[in-house]
Design an enzyme around this catalytic site. Structure first.
Site, PDB file in Angstrom:
ATOM      1  N   TYR A  35      -4.255   3.506   8.257  1.00 50.46           N
ATOM      2  CA  TYR A  35      -5.816   2.999   8.572  1.00 50.46           C
ATOM      3  C   TYR A  35      -6.278   2.915   9.502  1.00 50.46           C
ATOM      4  O   TYR A  35      -6.398   4.363   9.901  1.00 50.46           O
ATOM      5  CB  TYR A  35      -5.806   1.001   8.848  1.00 50.46           C
ATOM      6  CG  TYR A  35      -4.843   0.610   7.592  1.00 50.46           C
ATOM      7  CD1 TYR A  35      -4.844   0.752   6.499  1.00 50.46           C
ATOM      8  CD2 TYR A  35      -3.521   0.143   7.340  1.00 50.46           C
ATOM      9  CE1 TYR A  35      -4.169   0.450   5.224  1.00 50.46           C
ATOM     10  CE2 TYR A  35      -2.745  -0.733   6.529  1.00 50.46           C
ATOM     11  CZ  TYR A  35      -2.582   0.176   5.436  1.00 50.46           C
ATOM     12  OH  TYR A  35      -2.025  -0.697   3.688  1.00 50.46           O
TER      13      TYR A  35
ATOM     14  N   LYS B 193       0.882   3.611  -3.012  1.00 45.77           N
ATOM     15  CA  LYS B 193      -0.855   4.176  -3.475  1.00 45.77           C
ATOM     16  C   LYS B 193      -0.729   5.694  -2.861  1.00 45.77           C
ATOM     17  O   LYS B 193      -1.159   6.231  -3.563  1.00 45.77           O
ATOM     18  CB  LYS B 193      -1.447   3.819  -2.047  1.00 45.77           C
ATOM     19  CG  LYS B 193      -2.618   2.864  -2.360  1.00 45.77           C
ATOM     20  CD  LYS B 193      -2.694   2.183  -0.821  1.00 45.77           C
ATOM     21  CE  LYS B 193      -3.958   1.053  -1.317  1.00 45.77           C
ATOM     22  NZ  LYS B 193      -4.384   0.304  -0.009  1.00 45.77           N
TER      23      LYS B 193
ATOM     24  N   TYR C 203      -3.794  -2.046 -10.203  1.00 44.48           N
ATOM     25  CA  TYR C 203      -3.576  -2.244  -8.888  1.00 44.48           C
ATOM     26  C   TYR C 203      -2.844  -3.450  -7.836  1.00 44.48           C
ATOM     27  O   TYR C 203      -1.825  -2.526  -6.999  1.00 44.48           O
ATOM     28  CB  TYR C 203      -5.347  -2.106  -8.318  1.00 44.48           C
ATOM     29  CG  TYR C 203      -5.817  -2.236  -6.706  1.00 44.48           C
ATOM     30  CD1 TYR C 203      -5.701  -0.445  -6.107  1.00 44.48           C
ATOM     31  CD2 TYR C 203      -5.086  -3.306  -6.305  1.00 44.48           C
ATOM     32  CE1 TYR C 203      -5.466  -0.613  -4.712  1.00 44.48           C
ATOM     33  CE2 TYR C 203      -6.243  -2.851  -4.770  1.00 44.48           C
ATOM     34  CZ  TYR C 203      -5.681  -2.452  -4.124  1.00 44.48           C
ATOM     35  OH  TYR C 203      -6.046  -1.828  -2.663  1.00 44.48           O
TER      36      TYR C 203
ATOM     37  N   VAL D 205       1.410  -3.313   4.300  1.00 45.16           N
ATOM     38  CA  VAL D 205       1.269  -5.171   4.689  1.00 45.16           C
ATOM     39  C   VAL D 205       2.134  -5.817   4.805  1.00 45.16           C
ATOM     40  O   VAL D 205       2.400  -6.935   5.394  1.00 45.16           O
ATOM     41  CB  VAL D 205      -0.292  -5.843   4.395  1.00 45.16           C
ATOM     42  CG1 VAL D 205      -1.162  -5.334   5.018  1.00 45.16           C
ATOM     43  CG2 VAL D 205      -0.602  -5.980   2.805  1.00 45.16           C
TER      44      VAL D 205
ATOM     45  N   SER E 156       1.190  -1.240  -0.267  1.00 41.99           N
ATOM     46  CA  SER E 156       0.173   0.091  -0.159  1.00 41.99           C
ATOM     47  C   SER E 156       0.544   1.147   0.162  1.00 41.99           C
ATOM     48  O   SER E 156       0.739   2.474  -0.297  1.00 41.99           O
ATOM     49  CB  SER E 156      -0.962  -0.049   1.132  1.00 41.99           C
ATOM     50  OG  SER E 156      -2.169  -0.903   1.007  1.00 41.99           O
TER      51      SER E 156
END
Lengths: 304, 304, 304, 304
Positions: B240, B66, B188, B258, B63
């Site tokens: 998160y 991103k 993605y 992660v 992530s």
């Protein structure tokens, strides 16, 4: 950096945009305030004051006082407090009770109503005369006697206390409330009913820009590490469910109140208070937020 | 400031604490990684590199990519993007679909899965060869060819794509998704499957510490104002539902994955990447978070 | 009991009230239907038919077919099915995905979309040619070939399939979906696109008023105990988030569809179908619900 | 139909299954009850009583009294009441406050705590001596003086009143509460603390099986139409978030209490009360529910 010139430019540009919102109407005292008032006060780390507009007019600081009460117990309780209240932003309105149920009586953060009630409850357990001692503390931070509790505002808040009373009993059901609900609410409404001017409010926030040391109180209020944590909390949770937007557009730790005030700090540079009564739909002052956005644009710096 | 000495101290102290978590297990490639790996790389604004431990070992950035994809469309779309994705922290897990329904198809922020899918969708509308161009962009930011898409990781992600596929179709139901769901998911999963080392990752984040200018790419990547906004988003939404905790304890804008990586910046000072595979229950690397907390304690500064 | 006279009175009184709602508009085939149509057909346990208005005009039965598909797998799977779908009323709209997340992929009941998809998935696992076999089954229940799948309606549903596709993949993420999502949706949209008249629909529900035995099919469709359970499910869950209201005002087990149809039963007495295209805001036919309310008032009996 | 033989068989079979649950423990009076007690009383429309086990032992009826209080105001207020409380089943636990917030202070139905508080509030507005008049009403329905308010139970409830107090103030915040919260809670806890035996409880429900006419009171208690509506409410909402399951397995309108009692009716046939203190995780008596399930199986009829 010529702060006086910058805040005057900001003041001027905001006035020209003619932004409108709505004053808070849930109590008559806030509903009847002159909506056109607008003031900015900036205080640098040497204590120099820069002001424009109605920066010396006292107004109802409301939830901004939650930073002061948090500071009072933060200092005393340290990490024990964080078993009773979380430090995460809430995506919900400030007075939501649903989230409190999902999270089993641990409020998301100390600035939503449920969390602020836990803070006031902790404060009532620690201090003998909590209301007077909150006033004393803010006066000390501002370097002079300036806080006045408006009795009409307090009474009106008490006349509309059902939702906060429900939150108090709900916290008690989860055994996260030590004192009598009515007693704590009396202290809570007292500090929400405090009035002071932008300049005094900015002074009372100065220690948060100065690694925890207040030049007005002439002492360390909290440690440098605690000052950073309070700032972090203001950044992530200080503007209800608009905290992300404020961080995104302005980028300063701050706290707003439904009286139309916003207090914020630029660490190692200055503290600032802006006030104008008309609010956007999230309950934050439209002019104050716009002013702070223009300010960090003009300064070409923010926290980030 | 002797950064090399400080990160070595941090590394040592973290290792001594013997913190344990759990590696991600939803795909075999992450489950089988050696959990004891731990590396820190810090890059200052002159491009000096400081490293300790496994800081040159490539790992799955997941992530963290991103932030790179957001940067690619932030630059191109500017404010139009913010009609499709919000900038508020989410109190919910990263892959929640409930919140998306309550907010009528507008994801809370670009870092939860639904928001990142909107970003990748926007990217697919803008770029001809999105996957290759993401790699090229990150390589440029890092100043060298360093990104590798791990085909096994990508394939495994695709084998467990049901939830992200559901999010894609759900966004489409709200007309907030322009391209074919499978095509966007391919891009993605490609960028989530990228691998690079701490040192290259820290370099690729350097522009965010430097008002938008990358000394490795030798150009302005985004404006100073946009760099500040991306940092604000990382601070409020980068971890998160532990974003508040990270801001509170560490106080730096950052993004976790992660795979156990965290990339963060101290504006006007440095960028940093830390990696260790074992995660806490919120999905963030236990050693990386501890390392960053110790770092800002030792430096006696953070954003705040 | 003179059923013919009673339904004629009911028909007349409803027409005089001139109730208005809105036809479903999410697909053009439903949007363009003549909104003034209104028919009632009642079938007693001897097979006598009583009808008034447009009771012989075929219409799109939509979700009413979920009772038929449930019956097909109820019979086959018995209690195993109830590990995959619950039997509790849902307070949420029929196509909500949030509740499915909170309840970890187990739909609240077989009549909300997510639950009906699980039923159709189970049906696809059991039957070789599911679409044809559903038609055959309903034809058998009605005692004649009467079901037609409208290809334009089916195609339109498929053109607006995003939300149901998302539900399918979301169920798959929770491992509560065995077959290919697109294949199951094809069957699902086929049975939602079935057309039949009030009289045939009432006949197809007759076994539920008759302890499970269909006089038109000449055989026991389900056991007496299962028939009671299907009726219980219709009563508590058959009208989306208006199920309580329908039980309160009408008191019969029934199922509605967005085509404006309602099929219901009075156990040991009769089955009934009412159709009129204009819907209230909960998606149930305004005239059909009013007609059934008047009917149980006139009969002075209901389930209760 | 030999009811005495059937309930004896049911009693025997339930006892042989040796089902276990947990007695309510939130107050000491319920926690200390002998968990092995089990009684069934059935009353037919002629007033014949059939009983087995501890059917003459008084127990704490708790929430079952909410049917009696609803009946008292249903009769008086008719449709006006339904602007203040809804008639839809709740998928949430009986004391949830979150749903109340989402639905803006209108409780989902009169049997969840918030709804029952609205009913008691309405009752306090209407009756001069509400607690005494509730007792009188139930005594009249049972045909004899049989209700006793247990003062220890009432006191214990008041000692754990925080959550219900919160609900009361929350309703007041939504202006859906007319009287003083403490006064209404006093009445509420009084009727929850009422004790009576299975046989008297079954008699007090007899009018609901008899189109609203009580043979014990010798008068019409509510109209036939209102009796049907109260039964519909019990069916869809009488067992907290297990209402669908009870309708599915048993198929009778009924109401349970945490004291382990269940009262139910088979319209035009009988009323019945079953009591055994051990509860399942949803708060309903394990033996009582099993007994009622066996009963409708043996009778081969239920509502459906």
């Amino acid at each position: 950096m010529d702060y006086q010139q910058i805040i005057e430019e900001v003041y001027q540009e905001v006035q020209e945009e003619n932004l409108r919102g709505k004053v808070a109407t849930y109590i008559p005292e806030l509903a009847s305030v002159n909506p056109d008032q607008f003031g900015i006060a900036l205080v640098d780390l040497e204590g120099n004051v820069f002001g424009v507009g109605d920066y010396q007019v006292p107004f109802s600081i409301q939830s901004i006082s939650k930073v002061h009460t948090l500071t009072m117990v933060f200092h005393v309780f340290k990490s024990k407090l964080w078993a009773r209240v979380n430090v995460e932003p809430s995506g919900n309105p400030f007075n939501s009770i649903a989230q409190l149920e999902y999270e089993k009586g641990i409020p998301r953060n100390p600035f939503i109503n449920a969390g602020a009630l836990v803070i006031t409850d902790a404060l009532c357990s620690k201090f003998e005369k909590p209301t007077a001692q909150i006033s004393d503390f803010i006066n000390e931070l501002a370097g002079k006697t300036c806080v006045r509790i408006n009795p009409e505002v307090k009474q009106s808040e008490q006349n509309h206390a059902e939702r906060n009373t429900a939150l108090g009993y709900f916290l008690k059901a989860y055994q996260n409330f030590e004192n009598d609900v009515e007693e704590v609410l009396d202290v809570y409404f007292s500090h929400c009913a405090m009035e002071m001017s932008c300049v005094d409010l900015a002074k009372s926030f100065s220690f948060l820009a100065n690694d925890g040391y207040s030049i007005f109180a002439n002492r360390e209020i909290v440690s440098e590490s605690h000052a950073r944590r309070i700032n972090a909390l203001m950044l992530t949770c200080g503007f209800y469910d608009e905290a992300g937007e404020f961080a995104f557009r302005v980028g300063l730790p701050g706290k707003s109140g439904v009286g139309g005030g916003v207090a914020a700090v630029m660490p190692h540079k200055f503290s600032i208070a802006v006030w104008s009564p008309e609010l956007n739909e999230k309950g934050n002052s439209v002019k104050a937020i716009k002013a702070l956005e223009l300010l960090t644009d003009k300064l070409s710096f923010s926290l980030f």
